[in-house]
Design a protein around this motif. Sequence first.
Motif, PDB file in Angstrom:
ATOM      1  N   PRO A   1      15.007   6.614   1.675  1.00 15.81           N
ATOM      2  CA  PRO A   1      14.623   5.199   1.724  1.00 15.81           C
ATOM      3  C   PRO A   1      13.288   4.922   1.028  1.00 15.81           C
ATOM      4  CG  PRO A   1      15.320   5.977   3.892  1.00 15.81           C
ATOM      5  CD  PRO A   1      15.199   7.182   3.020  1.00 15.81           C
ATOM      6  N   ARG A   2      13.223   3.803   0.325  1.00 10.23           N
ATOM      7  CA  ARG A   2      11.999   3.372  -0.348  1.00 10.23           C
ATOM      8  C   ARG A   2      11.333   2.270   0.481  1.00 10.23           C
ATOM      9  NH1 ARG A   2      10.054   7.068  -2.948  1.00 10.23           N
ATOM     10  NH2 ARG A   2       9.023   5.773  -4.502  1.00 10.23           N
ATOM     11  N   THR A   3      10.978   2.658   1.699  1.00 12.86           N
ATOM     12  CA  THR A   3      10.319   1.749   2.625  1.00 12.86           C
ATOM     13  C   THR A   3       9.001   1.259   2.030  1.00 12.86           C
ATOM     14  OG1 THR A   3      11.250   3.119   4.372  1.00 12.86           O
ATOM     15  CG2 THR A   3       9.565   1.524   5.020  1.00 12.86           C
ATOM     16  N   VAL A   4       8.641   0.021   2.330  1.00 14.47           N
ATOM     17  CA  VAL A   4       7.413  -0.579   1.800  1.00 14.47           C
ATOM     18  C   VAL A   4       6.459  -0.885   2.954  1.00 14.47           C
ATOM     19  CG1 VAL A   4       6.439  -2.597   0.640  1.00 14.47           C
ATOM     20  CG2 VAL A   4       8.559  -1.571  -0.210  1.00 14.47           C
ATOM     21  N   LEU A   5       5.198  -0.490   2.788  1.00 12.78           N
ATOM     22  CA  LEU A   5       4.162  -0.846   3.752  1.00 12.78           C
ATOM     23  C   LEU A   5       3.174  -1.786   3.092  1.00 12.78           C
ATOM     24  CD1 LEU A   5       3.363   2.571   5.516  1.00 12.78           C
ATOM     25  CD2 LEU A   5       4.972   0.790   6.213  1.00 12.78           C
ATOM     26  N   GLU A   6       2.624  -2.712   3.881  1.00  5.78           N
ATOM     27  CA  GLU A   6       1.694  -3.691   3.339  1.00  5.78           C
ATOM     28  C   GLU A   6       0.597  -3.996   4.341  1.00  5.78           C
ATOM     29  OE1 GLU A   6       3.781  -7.618   3.117  1.00  5.78           O
ATOM     30  OE2 GLU A   6       5.418  -6.467   4.029  1.00  5.78           O
ATOM     31  N   ILE A   7      -0.505  -4.532   3.833  1.00  7.44           N
ATOM     32  CA  ILE A   7      -1.589  -4.998   4.694  1.00  7.44           C
ATOM     33  C   ILE A   7      -1.841  -6.470   4.385  1.00  7.44           C
ATOM     34  CG2 ILE A   7      -2.694  -2.738   4.956  1.00  7.44           C
ATOM     35  CD1 ILE A   7      -4.723  -3.564   2.817  1.00  7.44           C
ATOM     36  N   ASP A   8      -2.308  -7.183   5.419  1.00  5.92           N
ATOM     37  CA  ASP A   8      -2.652  -8.596   5.255  1.00  5.92           C
ATOM     38  C   ASP A   8      -3.676  -8.957   6.319  1.00  5.92           C
ATOM     39  OD1 ASP A   8      -1.151  -8.836   7.619  1.00  5.92           O
ATOM     40  OD2 ASP A   8       0.640  -9.498   6.547  1.00  5.92           O
ATOM     41  N   GLU A   9      -3.887 -10.238   6.550  1.00  6.95           N
ATOM     42  CA  GLU A   9      -4.918 -10.661   7.495  1.00  6.95           C
ATOM     43  C   GLU A   9      -4.641 -10.193   8.915  1.00  6.95           C
ATOM     44  OE1 GLU A   9      -5.114 -14.865   7.031  1.00  6.95           O
ATOM     45  OE2 GLU A   9      -6.162 -14.777   5.108  1.00  6.95           O
ATOM     46  N   SER A  10      -3.385 -10.104   9.284  1.00  2.00           N
ATOM     47  CA  SER A  10      -3.039  -9.675  10.640  1.00  2.00           C
ATOM     48  C   SER A  10      -2.903  -8.164  10.765  1.00  2.00           C
ATOM     49  CB  SER A  10      -1.730 -10.345  11.079  1.00  2.00           C
ATOM     50  OG  SER A  10      -0.660  -9.957  10.238  1.00  2.00           O
ATOM     51  N   ARG A  11      -2.745  -7.491   9.654  1.00  2.04           N
ATOM     52  CA  ARG A  11      -2.658  -6.012   9.624  1.00  2.04           C
ATOM     53  C   ARG A  11      -3.612  -5.504   8.554  1.00  2.04           C
ATOM     54  NH1 ARG A  11       3.557  -6.188   8.235  1.00  2.04           N
ATOM     55  NH2 ARG A  11       2.629  -7.845   6.980  1.00  2.04           N
TER      56      ARG A  11
ATOM     57  N   VAL B   1       0.794  -1.230   0.000  1.00  2.00           N
ATOM     58  CA  VAL B   1       0.000   0.000   0.000  1.00  2.00           C
ATOM     59  C   VAL B   1       0.831   1.286   0.000  1.00  2.00           C
ATOM     60  CG1 VAL B   1      -1.945  -1.130   1.126  1.00  2.00           C
ATOM     61  CG2 VAL B   1      -0.210  -0.013   2.537  1.00  2.00           C
ATOM     62  N   GLN B   2       2.146   1.179   0.126  1.00  9.57           N
ATOM     63  CA  GLN B   2       2.946   2.413   0.125  1.00  9.57           C
ATOM     64  C   GLN B   2       4.399   2.088  -0.171  1.00  9.57           C
ATOM     65  OE1 GLN B   2       2.257   5.385   3.287  1.00  9.57           O
ATOM     66  NE2 GLN B   2       4.467   5.476   3.583  1.00  9.57           N
ATOM     67  N   VAL B   3       5.035   2.976  -0.925  1.00 12.11           N
ATOM     68  CA  VAL B   3       6.476   2.878  -1.160  1.00 12.11           C
ATOM     69  C   VAL B   3       7.088   4.248  -0.892  1.00 12.11           C
ATOM     70  CG1 VAL B   3       8.310   2.340  -2.792  1.00 12.11           C
ATOM     71  CG2 VAL B   3       6.149   1.080  -2.914  1.00 12.11           C
ATOM     72  N   GLY B   4       8.069   4.267  -0.004  1.00 10.46           N
ATOM     73  CA  GLY B   4       8.719   5.521   0.355  1.00 10.46           C
ATOM     74  C   GLY B   4       8.494   5.860   1.811  1.00 10.46           C
ATOM     75  N   ASP B   5       9.475   6.486   2.432  1.00  9.15           N
ATOM     76  CA  ASP B   5       9.352   6.942   3.819  1.00  9.15           C
ATOM     77  C   ASP B   5       8.944   8.415   3.791  1.00  9.15           C
ATOM     78  OD1 ASP B   5       9.918   8.120   6.349  1.00  9.15           O
ATOM     79  OD2 ASP B   5      11.234   6.439   6.827  1.00  9.15           O
ATOM     80  N   PRO B   6       7.683   8.730   4.098  1.00 12.00           N
ATOM     81  CA  PRO B   6       7.221  10.112   3.946  1.00 12.00           C
ATOM     82  C   PRO B   6       7.920  11.106   4.859  1.00 12.00           C
ATOM     83  CG  PRO B   6       5.566   8.774   5.055  1.00 12.00           C
ATOM     84  CD  PRO B   6       6.622   7.834   4.563  1.00 12.00           C
ATOM     85  N   VAL B   7       8.326  10.682   6.043  1.00  8.89           N
ATOM     86  CA  VAL B   7       8.994  11.605   6.960  1.00  8.89           C
ATOM     87  C   VAL B   7      10.348  12.013   6.392  1.00  8.89           C
ATOM     88  CG1 VAL B   7       9.968  11.893   9.257  1.00  8.89           C
ATOM     89  CG2 VAL B   7       7.783  10.689   8.974  1.00  8.89           C
TER      90      VAL B   7
END
Length: 483
Positions: free
Chosen positions: A161-171, A140-146
């Motif tokens: 940094p090109r941090t990656v955020l994701e969602i799944d059953e636990s999140r 759901v997201q690529v990049g560290d916005p801060v």
Amino acid sequence: MELKALPALVLAWFAISDVLFLSVKGTFNYKDALTKSIVFLEAQRSGKLPPHSRLSWRGDSGLDDGKIENVDLVGGYYDAGDNVKYGLPMAFTVTSLSWTALFYRSELQATRELENVHAAIRWGTDYFLKCTPKKNHLYVQVGDPVLDHQCWMRPENMKTPRTVLEIDESRPGTEIAAETAAAMAASAMVFRRSDRRYSRRLLNKAKLLFEFAKSHKGTFDGECPFYCSYSGFNDELLWAASWLYLATLRPKYLQYIQEEAITANVAEFSWDLKYAGIQVLLSGLYFEGEHSLETYKKQADNFVCSILPDSPYHQVYISPGGLIHLRDGANTQYVTSTAFLFSVYSDMLARHHQKVFCGNQQFDSTHLMAFAKQQMDYLLGKNPLGRSYMVGFGNNPPTQPHHRGASVPVLSSNSLVNCAMSFVYWYTKNAPNPNELTGAIVGGPDRYDNFDDQRWDSSKLEPCTYVNSLSIGVLAKLATHPL
């Protein structure tokens, strides 16, 4: 299932613009504004750009996106003037573009922009397909916005940094999963004529994402404080179910709309709050005979009544110059979204000889379209300052949009710039951007119609993809139906 095989109910709904020609008085070169509005979306592309890009100052960027998680997340869109790829606003941009491509197909064909809009949609859907590698999982997201916001650097040269955020059953992240489902269902309808295999892939992903969103409910706050869902996830679930019903005509989605969904009367339409868009969307089906959706028609009327200045139920602030102003910070998103819904609803009303009822007052389709045109005309230059709020268009347009790629000159690929000094070199420099961000609709004036063209004022100068995506349909209509 090909589009031509759909029952008359949906065919008639999407054929409105093919048979209805609602005349409006021409004021600007709307065709030019339309073309430029699409060009801005091309400026927001991330990834490997096509060989014939219309913007010579943009280059490839984010080519290692996803590498940190051993996944290919190259592509998609930067949402605004920064270099982060946010899933929620990107999906809403694609959904609104797809609605435009379906509803205003003939107008976009007439202006020779249909292929460009299709390309804009596909740039997003190609990325979303990469973001859904397996069931109940979505990047759901690529990049560290801060850290990104601490460096004023064009995406081609970014080192943040090109941090990656994701969602799944636990999140879980119901809002983002459901909005992405809506985008894929709507876009599946767009490509059904031209690429049936691709369309089926999108639709299958949309179905899975909707089930994921519905069965694992929870708000994902990872994109806060930049994109917080203040409205909750019920609107996104209903939005996704509505597009899935239009795309499949399967009773289970209509049943969800009729029996499980939560709706509400609202006075705005945005990336966060979808109810007004849903109500207009479903009113089309109500007019075609699905009488169980009457509530949505009444709520669509209530949305109109809350905005029209001459309605007894008017509640939205209108500036002295006539512009909708809901809040500071990309206020033009509410201008283009309202103009789009008024334009679409006016066509529906005209086709079915309907009116909007606000207490003891009635408003017909021409009244709604006149208001939509007034809002767009304000942005293009018919306002107290006599200036355009679209870069590269009209009289005295903005020259300092709050945008890294446009405000930083083209640099060599091996250029190293200190992040702290980048603000000194380019952010605070009081001079026109070296690269014209053609077609970008900036945040716009304050509630008193005041505006200063100064890059640092992000609330007035930052453009967003979802501002432009909602302008395209109205501009196409104005370009093709002058008096």
